[in-house]
Design a protein around this motif. Sequence first.
Motif, PDB file in Angstrom:
ATOM      1  N   LEU A  41       0.836  -1.195   0.000  1.00 40.47           N
ATOM      2  CA  LEU A  41       0.000   0.000   0.000  1.00 40.47           C
ATOM      3  C   LEU A  41       0.873   1.247   0.000  1.00 40.47           C
ATOM      4  O   LEU A  41       1.896   1.298   0.692  1.00 40.47           O
ATOM      5  CB  LEU A  41      -0.913   0.033   1.225  1.00 40.47           C
ATOM      6  N   ARG A  42       0.450   2.249  -0.756  1.00 39.16           N
ATOM      7  CA  ARG A  42       1.122   3.549  -0.733  1.00 39.16           C
ATOM      8  C   ARG A  42       0.075   4.643  -0.894  1.00 39.16           C
ATOM      9  O   ARG A  42      -0.662   4.675  -1.880  1.00 39.16           O
ATOM     10  CB  ARG A  42       2.152   3.662  -1.859  1.00 39.16           C
ATOM     11  N   VAL A  43      -0.006   5.522   0.105  1.00 38.74           N
ATOM     12  CA  VAL A  43      -0.909   6.667   0.034  1.00 38.74           C
ATOM     13  C   VAL A  43      -0.257   7.702  -0.873  1.00 38.74           C
ATOM     14  O   VAL A  43       0.852   8.162  -0.608  1.00 38.74           O
ATOM     15  CB  VAL A  43      -1.181   7.248   1.436  1.00 38.74           C
ATOM     16  N   ARG A  48      -1.550  15.105   5.778  1.00 40.59           N
ATOM     17  CA  ARG A  48      -1.229  15.748   7.055  1.00 40.59           C
ATOM     18  C   ARG A  48      -2.297  16.778   7.417  1.00 40.59           C
ATOM     19  O   ARG A  48      -2.621  17.659   6.632  1.00 40.59           O
ATOM     20  CB  ARG A  48       0.134  16.424   6.985  1.00 40.59           C
ATOM     21  N   GLY A  49      -2.863  16.605   8.608  1.00 42.40           N
ATOM     22  CA  GLY A  49      -3.871  17.528   9.092  1.00 42.40           C
ATOM     23  C   GLY A  49      -5.255  17.322   8.506  1.00 42.40           C
ATOM     24  O   GLY A  49      -6.177  18.089   8.833  1.00 42.40           O
ATOM     25  N   HIS A  50      -5.433  16.319   7.679  1.00 42.86           N
ATOM     26  CA  HIS A  50      -6.743  16.062   7.075  1.00 42.86           C
ATOM     27  C   HIS A  50      -7.525  15.043   7.917  1.00 42.86           C
ATOM     28  O   HIS A  50      -6.957  14.123   8.489  1.00 42.86           O
ATOM     29  CB  HIS A  50      -6.596  15.484   5.669  1.00 42.86           C
ATOM     30  N   ASP A  51      -8.846  15.208   7.949  1.00 42.83           N
ATOM     31  CA  ASP A  51      -9.704  14.104   8.347  1.00 42.83           C
ATOM     32  C   ASP A  51      -9.862  13.219   7.114  1.00 42.83           C
ATOM     33  O   ASP A  51     -10.098  13.724   6.010  1.00 42.83           O
ATOM     34  CB  ASP A  51     -11.069  14.610   8.800  1.00 42.83           C
ATOM     35  N   ALA A  72      -5.426   2.296   7.589  1.00 44.84           N
ATOM     36  CA  ALA A  72      -5.777   3.194   8.695  1.00 44.84           C
ATOM     37  C   ALA A  72      -4.541   3.551   9.514  1.00 44.84           C
ATOM     38  O   ALA A  72      -4.326   4.719   9.888  1.00 44.84           O
ATOM     39  CB  ALA A  72      -6.830   2.544   9.587  1.00 44.84           C
ATOM     40  N   ASP A  73      -3.694   2.562   9.789  1.00 46.06           N
ATOM     41  CA  ASP A  73      -2.479   2.800  10.564  1.00 46.06           C
ATOM     42  C   ASP A  73      -1.515   3.705   9.805  1.00 46.06           C
ATOM     43  O   ASP A  73      -0.925   4.629  10.374  1.00 46.06           O
ATOM     44  CB  ASP A  73      -1.817   1.459  10.886  1.00 46.06           C
ATOM     45  N   LEU A  78       1.086   9.050   8.752  1.00 43.54           N
ATOM     46  CA  LEU A  78       1.347  10.108   7.778  1.00 43.54           C
ATOM     47  C   LEU A  78       0.748  11.447   8.191  1.00 43.54           C
ATOM     48  O   LEU A  78       0.792  12.414   7.430  1.00 43.54           O
ATOM     49  CB  LEU A  78       0.804   9.700   6.401  1.00 43.54           C
ATOM     50  N   GLY A  79       0.182  11.514   9.394  1.00 40.73           N
ATOM     51  CA  GLY A  79      -0.258  12.796   9.941  1.00 40.73           C
ATOM     52  C   GLY A  79      -1.724  13.105   9.807  1.00 40.73           C
ATOM     53  O   GLY A  79      -2.144  14.247  10.076  1.00 40.73           O
ATOM     54  N   ALA A  80      -2.553  12.132   9.405  1.00 36.52           N
ATOM     55  CA  ALA A  80      -3.993  12.387   9.319  1.00 36.52           C
ATOM     56  C   ALA A  80      -4.561  12.645  10.705  1.00 36.52           C
ATOM     57  O   ALA A  80      -4.032  12.174  11.716  1.00 36.52           O
ATOM     58  CB  ALA A  80      -4.700  11.202   8.674  1.00 36.52           C
TER      59      ALA A  80
END
Length: 302
Positions: A41-43, A48-51, A72-73, A78-80
């Motif tokens: 998996l790669r986002v 960062r800072g997003h819901d 999810a992890d 990554l800062g979500a």
Amino acid sequence: MTLSIISLPGAEACTGLLARKLNANRCGLESRRFPDGEIYLRVADDVRGHDVVVVAQLREPDAQVPGMLFLADALRELGAGRVGLVAPYLPYMRQDARFRPGEAVTSRSFGKLVSSAFDWLVTVDPHLHRHKVLDEVYRIPAAAVPSAPAIAAWVHQRVARPVIVGPDEESRQWVAEVADLAGCAHTVLRKLRHGDREIELVLPDLQALEGHTPVLVDDIISSAHTMAGAVRKLGAAGLAPAACVGVHAVFAADAAALLQAAGAATVVSCNTLPHPSNAIDVTGAIAEAVRAQGEALSRSGS
């Protein structure tokens, strides 16, 4: 806070509809399998800072759940901010009690896994039996979106002189709601068991059905044996060919062909699981539930 939405493989169409209705950013995901079957998996975008809303249509949960939890992890690392799950079809609701010594109560186990990975959950008409509400299984805010309004709208628009028919007594309350919203009558079949494997379907008062088109409604169409039996029973009684409506189009093996062979006039489903029968869109109600979850958590400061 910026809202982003990301799709697990197979849920792209549902995610696209939700993104437009939520005015959310689409977040890309690269996913593939290594030769030994492990998932990569790669986002693809900055979260960062997003819901973030993860959308998962879990037709074959055993193949998809590990990737869902890993994603999810990764999003948190990554800062979500908050990470929510939209799983229109919620699996592992069948085993809700221990009937024999040593059995795993998988509904509770799955609930623990999801609750540890996500901040909230939105699903559609979960298959609740001994559990009254999702809060008995999940430790996070969990919303169950009703499909009845969307089904009733489809019936009202597409079926002349409908009568809503439930497959058994357990469906009476739900079938009554669909009928009330569609402005038509309803009834339910009775199941008589003759031994462990043989089931007889008993029709209600046929006078109430004469001149109407029966619309069989069930929450899950899996093997479709019960619904096909009901279609044949109604047809043999001289009624118009039945329309078959399912919320969750599991459609194991040859279920769709079985309904057609039984004489169903049409077979449709909600778009909780992708299937050619999808004709009823419930993503508007899902989007409303997602907004409500975010607003509730913002008010609580979670």
